[in-house]
Design an enzyme around this catalytic site. Structure first.
Site, short mmCIF file in Angstrom:
data_model
loop_
_atom_site.label_atom_id
_atom_site.label_comp_id
_atom_site.label_asym_id
_atom_site.label_seq_id
_atom_site.Cartn_x
_atom_site.Cartn_y
_atom_site.Cartn_z
N SER A 402 0.81 -1.21 0.00
CA SER A 402 0.00 0.00 0.00
C SER A 402 0.85 1.26 0.00
CB SER A 402 -0.91 0.02 1.23
OG SER A 402 -1.72 -1.13 1.29
N HIS A 423 -1.32 -3.02 -6.27
CA HIS A 423 -1.97 -2.62 -5.02
C HIS A 423 -3.47 -2.88 -5.12
CE1 HIS A 423 -3.29 0.81 -2.11
NE2 HIS A 423 -3.35 -0.38 -1.55
N GLU A 435 -4.16 -0.47 -8.40
CA GLU A 435 -3.04 0.40 -8.76
C GLU A 435 -1.88 -0.47 -9.25
OE1 GLU A 435 -3.24 4.47 -6.21
OE2 GLU A 435 -2.56 2.71 -5.10
N ASN A 473 -3.34 6.36 -1.67
CA ASN A 473 -2.97 6.57 -0.27
C ASN A 473 -2.24 7.89 -0.06
OD1 ASN A 473 -4.20 4.39 0.95
ND2 ASN A 473 -2.47 3.03 0.63
#
Length: 680
Positions: A402, A423, A435, A473
């Protein structure tokens, strides 16, 4: 290029729509259809017509590029009126997809025949509009009111077999669609207009229940409300009047800000899956996937791969952990069968392609290896050293991280060119976003494989550069940090959560933190503590909660308390005491924050971080950021995403507010140049 071709097959006129890739109902298609119907009506040797799509589909919707532009005649209702007004019957031959205007076109014909595997639906509500060419008027005359509400208000896609059961399709054939459609056209004795039928009577209570369910699921958005009203018109008004009212509402909604935002997101998602020219390559083949880690994330990825028809090796370090993972997969499929979502034989076939193992040598079988272990760099480096020793030459090696540095992980192998980040978002078998992270040495065909794999899993893959938190994130971290600043400034967690839910977020940031577990962020913060600039404004509220053992829902308390799994409406005295102490330590006089201020500060933080990401090349296009935030982080789709939102704001005010935000946020806040992002 002519978009509609005609050919006489004996006494039947074949009308072929040829507007690749999806035969969208553009102006050229509409004019071509109208001309073809005029030809059918005028030629005495012709007794019927068949409308069919060239290529892989019938008509998969309208041409969205025409939305927001001046209207050009003929419009689709004019074409459908010509079909119904023609004295000779017309058959719609469906394959691939008949969606939106494509299904409305089919419903205006006298009969419909579909190739097995065809999907049908009216997805207009998902674009902030309603069907505008009779979809809300013809559909319920065949399906009934309740089923029409379910389909129209959700944008549900149904199979050809289901469409036949609902009387939307007359025949479903396995092969020879054109020949069967021509034969059906010759059999028709005359016209069969759905518009002349009545909506079947249904129980008022069932209708009310369906409407309320649709409003809840659609969050009461304007298009859902308008669709329900239009469907009511089908039962209470003459067809022509209902059709006119439907069209008027459609035209009103198509120009709305919400429809504009939803169209932006539609095109952004379409663009996101495209690789830039410098890394376009042929993907490596993937038939067998090895997943290391049989926890929640690993088993979620395994289920997604099994559902996509792949073989899966699920690897764990000990038999007990492996058995827990195997049972998670078994429980999932058992639940799907019990819910009627999957046939038992299909579930068994998928589970048969799963090989649980504790034997690392099994990695040699895999075309793609995905590491899904604990989010700790030292742990992942150790795993990748072992992967490097056992994976076959040419296998793609992926880390499901992450935040961590994909290049550092790649350097643990002798083949960094084969390493990339994948991800996934939890639950991995449900969430669409993926991702795909490009490392410094990742080979183009490895990136292409990652993107193709995402599409194979029916996910929406977005290419990202290798930077802390990637796209999602990274932006969410800036958003969360600003929300924590607002706690010190005077807001309570429930004030922030309610304000952002009021804007349209699925959940507020503090409810999300409790759901995820506060210890996840706590571990990340502790790992970064040594490198954190002491001048940076740092909010320690979460740290103090974790020190008290308040880790969120799983411990019964975090920002909120939980009883029987239900969140308390307000924070308790312990949390408020910690927050008040944090404000006092920073020397701040607490003041109430209005919802509008909370929303704007949170959005400004997102916008600023998005502009930084774009400038750094972490995101290859601004619209990718919107896709990631909508698909993975609960940003309201009808607001388009943070970039789209920023582009709707007054530029001068936006920049002034960002400067104020920078002053409030203190040392370490980097003020972005918005120009590249706002001027696409």
């Amino acid at each position: 290029m002519t978009q509609v071709h005609t050919e006489a097959i004996g006494d039947v006129l074949l009308i072929e729509i040829n507007n690749p890739p999806i035969n969208a109902g553009s102006l050229g298609v509409r004019q071509g259809l109208k001309d073809a119907i005029a030809q059918l009506a005028a030629e005495p040797t012709l007794r019927a017509g068949v409308i069919i799509g060239a290529g892989s589909t019938f008509v998969a919707g309208s041409d969205l590029r025409e939305f927001g532009q001046p209207l050009h005649e003929p419009q689709l209702p004019d074409v459908l009126a010509a079909i119904e007004g023609c004295a000779k019957p017309v058959v719609a031959a469906l394959h691939g997809a008949a969606l939106g205007g494509g299904l409305e076109l089919a419903l205006a014909c006298d009969a419909r025949i579909a190739l097995a595997g065809t999907v049908l639906g009216l997805p207009e509500v998902t674009l902030g509009i309603i069907p505008g060419a009779g979809g809300t008027q013809r559909l319920p005359r065949r399906t009934g009111w309740v089923r029409a509400i379910q389909m129209v208000c959700s944008g549900e896609r149904i199979t050809a077999d289901t469409a036949r059961d609902l009387r939307l399709v007359d025949e479903v054939v396995a092969t020879e669609l054109q020949a069967n459609a021509v034969a059906l056209a010759r059999q028709l004795a005359g016209k069969c207009r759905i518009s002349e039928e009545s909506v079947p009577a249904e129980e008022a209570a069932a209708i009310e229940q369906a409407e309320q369910a649709a409003l809840r699921a659609g969050k009461g958005r304007p298009a859902v409300v308008a669709a329900i009203e239009a469907l009511r018109d089908a039962a209470r008004l003459p067809f022509a009047e209902g059709l006119a009212r439907e069209r008027a509402v459609f035209q009103q909604l198509r120009g709305s800000a919400e429809a504009h935002a939803l169209r932006h997101q539609f095109f952004a998602e379409r663009d996101a899956v495209r690789l830039p020219a410098d890394v376009q390559a042929t993907p490596r083949g993937v038939q067998t996937v090895a997943i290391i880690g049989a926890g929640t994330m690993g088993t979620g990825i395994a289920i997604a791969a099994l559902d996509a028809g792949l073989s899966v090796v699920l690897l764990e370090q000990d038999e007990a952990a492996l058995e827990r993972g195997r049972q998670r997969v078994a429980d999932y499929y058992q639940g799907r069968v019990a819910a009627g979502k999957l046939q038992a034989n299909a579930a068994a076939a998928r589970q048969a392609r799963l090989q649980p193992s504790t034997d690392w040598t099994q990695l040699a079988r895999a075309d793609l290896v995905i590491e899904a272990v604990f989010e700790d760099l030292a742990v992942k480096l150790d795993v990748f050293r072992t992967i490097d020793a056992h994976a076959r030459v040419g296998a793609v090696l992926a880390t499901n991280t992450s935040y961590l540095d994909v290049d550092a992980i790649a350097r643990a192998t002798a083949r960094p060119q084969d390493v990339l980040g994948l991800h996934f978002f939890s639950p991995a078998n449900v969430m669409k976003l993926l991702e795909v992270v490009r490392g410094a040495q990742t080979a183009p065909d490895v990136l292409a494989t990652g993107m193709a794999f995402g599409k194979q899993l029916r996910k929406l893959p977005v290419l990202c550069g290798n930077a802390f938190g990637f796209i999602g994130n990274r932006v969410y971290n800036a958003y969360r940090k600003q929300c924590e600043f607002m706690l010190e400034d005077g807001a309570w967690p429930e004030d922030v959560d309610q304000a952002l839910q009021g804007f349209g977020f699925a959940m507020g940031p503090f409810s999300v933190a409790d759901l995820s577990g506060l210890d996840i962020a706590w571990r990340m913060r502790k790992a970064q503590a040594a490198t954190r600039d002491p001048r940076e404004r740092y909010v320690a509220i979460l740290d103090h909660l974790c020190e008290l053992g308040r880790l969120g829902r799983k411990t019964g308390a975090g920002y909120y308390t939980y009883a029987d799994g239900r969140q308390g409406k307000t924070t308790d005295a312990t949390v408020r005491g910690i927050i008040e102490a944090a404000s006092a330590q920073r020397g701040l006089i607490r003041r109430p924050l209005e919802p509008a201020e909370i929303q704007r500060r949170a959005l400004l933080a997102m916008v600023n971080e998005a502009a930084l990401l774009l400038a750094e090349g972490v995101a290859q296009r601004a619209s990718d950021i919107d896709v990631v935030l909508v698909q993975g982080y609960g940003f309201p789709r009808w607001e388009g995403g943070p970039v789209f939102w920023a582009r709707q704001q007054d530029r001068a005010r936006l920049e002034q507010d960002l400067q104020r935000l920078a002053a409030t946020s203190g040392h370490g806040f980097r003020l972005a140049d918005l120009t590249p992002m706002l001027n696409p």
